[in-house]
Motif scaffolding. Structure first.
Motif, PDB file in Angstrom:
ATOM      1  N   ALA A  39       0.854  -1.200   0.000  1.00 39.60           N
ATOM      2  CA  ALA A  39       0.000   0.000   0.000  1.00 39.60           C
ATOM      3  C   ALA A  39       0.882   1.239   0.000  1.00 39.60           C
ATOM      4  O   ALA A  39       2.120   1.150   0.029  1.00 39.60           O
ATOM      5  N   ASP A  40       0.251   2.368  -0.005  1.00 38.40           N
ATOM      6  CA  ASP A  40       0.950   3.644   0.083  1.00 38.40           C
ATOM      7  C   ASP A  40       1.838   3.661   1.352  1.00 38.40           C
ATOM      8  O   ASP A  40       1.403   3.218   2.411  1.00 38.40           O
ATOM      9  N   PRO A  41       3.087   4.141   1.250  1.00 36.19           N
ATOM     10  CA  PRO A  41       3.996   4.106   2.401  1.00 36.19           C
ATOM     11  C   PRO A  41       3.447   4.804   3.655  1.00 36.19           C
ATOM     12  O   PRO A  41       3.755   4.397   4.767  1.00 36.19           O
ATOM     13  N   GLU A  42       2.635   5.836   3.466  1.00 39.48           N
ATOM     14  CA  GLU A  42       2.077   6.502   4.652  1.00 39.48           C
ATOM     15  C   GLU A  42       1.180   5.525   5.414  1.00 39.48           C
ATOM     16  O   GLU A  42       1.204   5.437   6.644  1.00 39.48           O
ATOM     17  N   LEU A  43       0.420   4.766   4.645  1.00 37.35           N
ATOM     18  CA  LEU A  43      -0.501   3.797   5.249  1.00 37.35           C
ATOM     19  C   LEU A  43       0.259   2.644   5.919  1.00 37.35           C
ATOM     20  O   LEU A  43      -0.016   2.271   7.065  1.00 37.35           O
ATOM     21  N   THR A  44       1.239   2.088   5.207  1.00 36.73           N
ATOM     22  CA  THR A  44       1.991   0.973   5.812  1.00 36.73           C
ATOM     23  C   THR A  44       2.740   1.474   7.053  1.00 36.73           C
ATOM     24  O   THR A  44       2.951   0.723   8.000  1.00 36.73           O
ATOM     25  N   GLY A  45       3.081   2.750   7.060  1.00 41.86           N
ATOM     26  CA  GLY A  45       3.754   3.343   8.225  1.00 41.86           C
ATOM     27  C   GLY A  45       2.884   3.252   9.477  1.00 41.86           C
ATOM     28  O   GLY A  45       3.376   2.955  10.564  1.00 41.86           O
ATOM     29  N   TRP A  46       1.587   3.483   9.320  1.00 43.40           N
ATOM     30  CA  TRP A  46       0.679   3.364  10.475  1.00 43.40           C
ATOM     31  C   TRP A  46       0.620   1.925  10.975  1.00 43.40           C
ATOM     32  O   TRP A  46       0.614   1.658  12.168  1.00 43.40           O
ATOM     33  N   LEU A  47       0.599   0.986  10.032  1.00 42.88           N
ATOM     34  CA  LEU A  47       0.525  -0.422  10.424  1.00 42.88           C
ATOM     35  C   LEU A  47       1.826  -0.846  11.109  1.00 42.88           C
ATOM     36  O   LEU A  47       1.826  -1.580  12.097  1.00 42.88           O
ATOM     37  N   ASP A  48       2.933  -0.357  10.562  1.00 40.97           N
ATOM     38  CA  ASP A  48       4.244  -0.701  11.100  1.00 40.97           C
ATOM     39  C   ASP A  48       4.378  -0.229  12.554  1.00 40.97           C
ATOM     40  O   ASP A  48       4.968  -0.899  13.394  1.00 40.97           O
ATOM     41  N   ARG A  49       3.797   0.917  12.845  1.00 36.60           N
ATOM     42  CA  ARG A  49       3.854   1.489  14.182  1.00 36.60           C
ATOM     43  C   ARG A  49       3.193   0.607  15.243  1.00 36.60           C
ATOM     44  O   ARG A  49       3.590   0.612  16.385  1.00 36.60           O
ATOM     45  N   ILE A  50       2.138  -0.126  14.825  1.00 37.03           N
ATOM     46  CA  ILE A  50       1.371  -0.863  15.839  1.00 37.03           C
ATOM     47  C   ILE A  50       1.573  -2.380  15.763  1.00 37.03           C
ATOM     48  O   ILE A  50       0.973  -3.116  16.532  1.00 37.03           O
ATOM     49  N   ARG A  51       2.413  -2.850  14.817  1.00 36.73           N
ATOM     50  CA  ARG A  51       2.612  -4.301  14.792  1.00 36.73           C
ATOM     51  C   ARG A  51       3.485  -4.699  15.982  1.00 36.73           C
ATOM     52  O   ARG A  51       4.167  -3.868  16.576  1.00 36.73           O
ATOM     53  N   MET A  52       3.454  -6.002  16.326  1.00 37.00           N
ATOM     54  CA  MET A  52       4.317  -6.495  17.398  1.00 37.00           C
ATOM     55  C   MET A  52       5.761  -6.267  16.960  1.00 37.00           C
ATOM     56  O   MET A  52       6.089  -6.445  15.773  1.00 37.00           O
ATOM     57  N   PRO A  53       6.643  -5.896  17.892  1.00 37.70           N
ATOM     58  CA  PRO A  53       8.000  -5.506  17.492  1.00 37.70           C
ATOM     59  C   PRO A  53       8.764  -6.592  16.700  1.00 37.70           C
ATOM     60  O   PRO A  53       9.512  -6.270  15.790  1.00 37.70           O
ATOM     61  N   PHE A  54       8.564  -7.862  17.055  1.00 37.07           N
ATOM     62  CA  PHE A  54       9.297  -8.941  16.365  1.00 37.07           C
ATOM     63  C   PHE A  54       8.276  -9.946  15.831  1.00 37.07           C
ATOM     64  O   PHE A  54       8.230 -11.092  16.269  1.00 37.07           O
ATOM     65  N   ASN A  55       7.456  -9.512  14.897  1.00 40.00           N
ATOM     66  CA  ASN A  55       6.275 -10.309  14.532  1.00 40.00           C
ATOM     67  C   ASN A  55       6.574 -11.514  13.641  1.00 40.00           C
ATOM     68  O   ASN A  55       5.767 -12.421  13.555  1.00 40.00           O
ATOM     69  N   VAL A  56       7.734 -11.531  12.967  1.00 40.77           N
ATOM     70  CA  VAL A  56       8.045 -12.671  12.091  1.00 40.77           C
ATOM     71  C   VAL A  56       9.429 -13.211  12.463  1.00 40.77           C
ATOM     72  O   VAL A  56      10.403 -12.448  12.493  1.00 40.77           O
ATOM     73  N   SER A  57       9.528 -14.494  12.734  1.00 34.46           N
ATOM     74  CA  SER A  57      10.805 -15.059  13.183  1.00 34.46           C
ATOM     75  C   SER A  57      11.837 -15.023  12.053  1.00 34.46           C
ATOM     76  O   SER A  57      11.475 -14.977  10.868  1.00 34.46           O
ATOM     77  N   LEU A  58      13.106 -15.066  12.414  1.00 35.15           N
ATOM     78  CA  LEU A  58      14.149 -14.999  11.390  1.00 35.15           C
ATOM     79  C   LEU A  58      14.124 -16.217  10.458  1.00 35.15           C
ATOM     80  O   LEU A  58      14.198 -16.047   9.233  1.00 35.15           O
ATOM     81  N   PRO A  59      13.993 -17.455  10.989  1.00 31.51           N
ATOM     82  CA  PRO A  59      13.905 -18.585  10.054  1.00 31.51           C
ATOM     83  C   PRO A  59      12.754 -18.423   9.068  1.00 31.51           C
ATOM     84  O   PRO A  59      12.884 -18.787   7.895  1.00 31.51           O
ATOM     85  N   ALA A  60      11.655 -17.872   9.532  1.00 27.69           N
ATOM     86  CA  ALA A  60      10.513 -17.667   8.628  1.00 27.69           C
ATOM     87  C   ALA A  60      10.864 -16.631   7.555  1.00 27.69           C
ATOM     88  O   ALA A  60      10.579 -16.814   6.369  1.00 27.69           O
ATOM     89  N   GLN A  61      11.508 -15.542   7.960  1.00 27.51           N
ATOM     90  CA  GLN A  61      11.921 -14.521   6.983  1.00 27.51           C
ATOM     91  C   GLN A  61      12.841 -15.128   5.922  1.00 27.51           C
ATOM     92  O   GLN A  61      12.673 -14.902   4.718  1.00 27.51           O
ATOM     93  N   ARG A  62      13.812 -15.922   6.388  1.00 28.26           N
ATOM     94  CA  ARG A  62      14.797 -16.507   5.462  1.00 28.26           C
ATOM     95  C   ARG A  62      14.138 -17.522   4.515  1.00 28.26           C
ATOM     96  O   ARG A  62      14.465 -17.596   3.327  1.00 28.26           O
ATOM     97  N   ALA A  63      13.232 -18.325   5.070  1.00 23.27           N
ATOM     98  CA  ALA A  63      12.549 -19.327   4.235  1.00 23.27           C
ATOM     99  C   ALA A  63      11.724 -18.639   3.144  1.00 23.27           C
ATOM    100  O   ALA A  63      11.722 -19.062   1.984  1.00 23.27           O
ATOM    101  N   CYS A  64      11.044 -17.559   3.502  1.00 24.64           N
ATOM    102  CA  CYS A  64      10.202 -16.857   2.516  1.00 24.64           C
ATOM    103  C   CYS A  64      11.053 -16.207   1.428  1.00 24.64           C
ATOM    104  O   CYS A  64      10.681 -16.184   0.252  1.00 24.64           O
ATOM    105  N   LEU A  65      12.200 -15.681   1.852  1.00 22.35           N
ATOM    106  CA  LEU A  65      13.125 -15.059   0.896  1.00 22.35           C
ATOM    107  C   LEU A  65      13.498 -16.069  -0.185  1.00 22.35           C
ATOM    108  O   LEU A  65      13.529 -15.760  -1.384  1.00 22.35           O
ATOM    109  N   GLU A  66      13.768 -17.297   0.224  1.00 22.89           N
ATOM    110  CA  GLU A  66      14.179 -18.340  -0.715  1.00 22.89           C
ATOM    111  C   GLU A  66      12.965 -18.847  -1.507  1.00 22.89           C
ATOM    112  O   GLU A  66      13.071 -19.110  -2.708  1.00 22.89           O
ATOM    113  N   ALA A  67      11.825 -18.951  -0.817  1.00 23.88           N
ATOM    114  CA  ALA A  67      10.607 -19.426  -1.486  1.00 23.88           C
ATOM    115  C   ALA A  67      10.252 -18.518  -2.662  1.00 23.88           C
ATOM    116  O   ALA A  67       9.827 -18.972  -3.727  1.00 23.88           O
TER     117      ALA A  67
END
Ligand SMILES: Cc1ncc(COP(=O)(O)O)c(C=O)c1O
Length: 367
Positions: free
Chosen positions: A239-267
């Motif tokens: 979405a528009d960066p202003e909008l994602t900025g609002w979502l980013d502000r309220i998400r849990m600080p560490f919402n996605v684990s590192l193994p999950a991030q790495r697996a998705c990158l490769e997927a």
């Protein structure tokens, strides 16, 4: 006992598909086939799993909260800027963030009658007024949804293709919806099943063009379906960066684990794996639709990895009888559909198990 917020008292919890382990425990079964949550029957790409295992050594450290590498890779993949992307603990988290960020009590949210139920649940939790618009031929009626949107409407949720009906809306219909809703309403296009529908002529092409052109549009995608990574819980919004900025502000600080991030990158890089899964799904969906049709079900056209079918017997009873045979499907009472079921497309062997179980139980299920 302390009472929860008023809005929460009205909310019915989401009913996830029954798990394989719970059916094994309950019925003492060794082999159970789950066709209830629209997962990829091929599982994840081996390349993604190798990256997952390689990230094991970082499990003692907090991940980078914004998932920067995955964000950058998705930005390149979709030809948008990284700031346009918000990564969630499944696209489910994005639905939650949108409702938490934008809904005050009494704000209005437009959904369709048999649209994905999480939209309605999450909006209700915020005390919003949910307006349910009837479908036409089991498909979102976007002109009617646009008409239902008023200056009080903050969110319009459209799953495209839709779960549980399996139907889709065209690019023209979506463009007309965007042109018709007030600019103060955010249109949320949930494309969890995008990869299964993208080859259909006329299906909506949202990224990057439509997302760039409309700052009141959010497109959601997930790694849970075609990428086969439902267990890792990764989805995202564009979405528009202003909008994602609002979502980013309220998400849990560490919402996605590192193994999950790495697996998705490769997927994301393993396009051939996704293609193979789509081909298996396309071929098997034909078999499932035909066989269920021969058994007396009314099977709708599907643009997804599941079929939506009218059942000759009550869906709940059929579900119960099939579970005893070790096959889990989804009844749809929570959608107000007592005589419909949703069946995820499995491998040829899994689908055969379904047909065998149906042959055994169908005549015995109380009508
Ligand atoms: C339409 C739709 N949106 C979102 C989701 C949530 O997916 P996830 O949270 O795994 O990304 C699902 C899951 O079934 C779905 O069907």
């Amino acid at each position: 006992m302390i009472a929860p917020r008023r809005a929460l008292r009205e909310v019915f919890p989401y009913q996830p598909g029954k798990s394989i382990a719970s059916v094994q425990r309950e019925f003492g079964l060794k082999s159970v086939v789950k066709l209830a949550s629209n997962e990829n029957p091929l599982g994840p790409s081996p390349r993604a799993m190798a990256a997952y295992r390689k990230a094991e050594k970082f499990c003692g450290l907090y991940p980078e909260g914004t998932s920067p590498e995955l964000r950058a890779a998705l930005a390149a993949f979709h030809q948008v800027e990284p700031e346009s992307i918000i990564i969630g603990n499944g696209s489910d988290e994005i639905i939650r963030l949108l409702c938490e960020a934008f809904l005050d009590p009494e704000d209005e949210v437009v959904v369709s009658q048999h649209g994905f139920i999480r939209f309605k649940q999450q909006a209700s939790m915020m005390g919003a007024r949910v307006i349910e618009v009837p479908m036409t031929d089991w498909t979102h009626d976007l002109p009617l949804m646009a008409k239902a949107a008023s200056p009080r409407t903050k969110l319009v949720f459209v799953a495209n293709p839709n779960n549980p009906t399996g139907t889709y809306n065209t690019h023209d219909e979506v463009e007309q919806l965007l042109a018709a809703v007030p600019k103060t309403a955010l249109v949320v296009l949930d494309e969890a099943y995008f990869q299964y529908a993208e080859g259909i002529p006329g299906y909506t092409r949202t990224l990057p063009g439509l997302a760039r052109a409309h700052d009141n549009l959010v497109v959601m995608r997930t790694f849970s379906k075609a990428y086969g990574l439902a267990g890792l819980r990764v989805g995202y919004g564009v979405a528009d960066p202003e909008l994602t900025g609002w979502l980013d502000r309220i998400r849990m600080p560490f919402n996605v684990s590192l193994p999950a991030q790495r697996a998705c990158l490769e997927a994301l890089k393993d396009g051939p794996f996704v293609k193979r899964g789509i081909a298996v799904n396309d071929a098997q969906r034909v078999v499932v639709a035909r066989t269920l049709g021969e058994m007396g079900f009314g099977v709708g056209e599907s643009a997804t990895n599941f079929v939506f079918a009218r059942s000759p017997v009550p869906g709940r009873e059929l579900f119960k009888a099939l579970v005893r045979q070790g096959v889990i499907v989804r009844s749809l009472d929570e959608y107000g559909l007592t005589h419909h079921i949703r069946v995820s497309i499995g491998t040829a062997a899994q689908n055969k198990a379904l047909f065998g179980a149906l042959k055994k139980v169908l005549a015995k299920v109380p009508a």
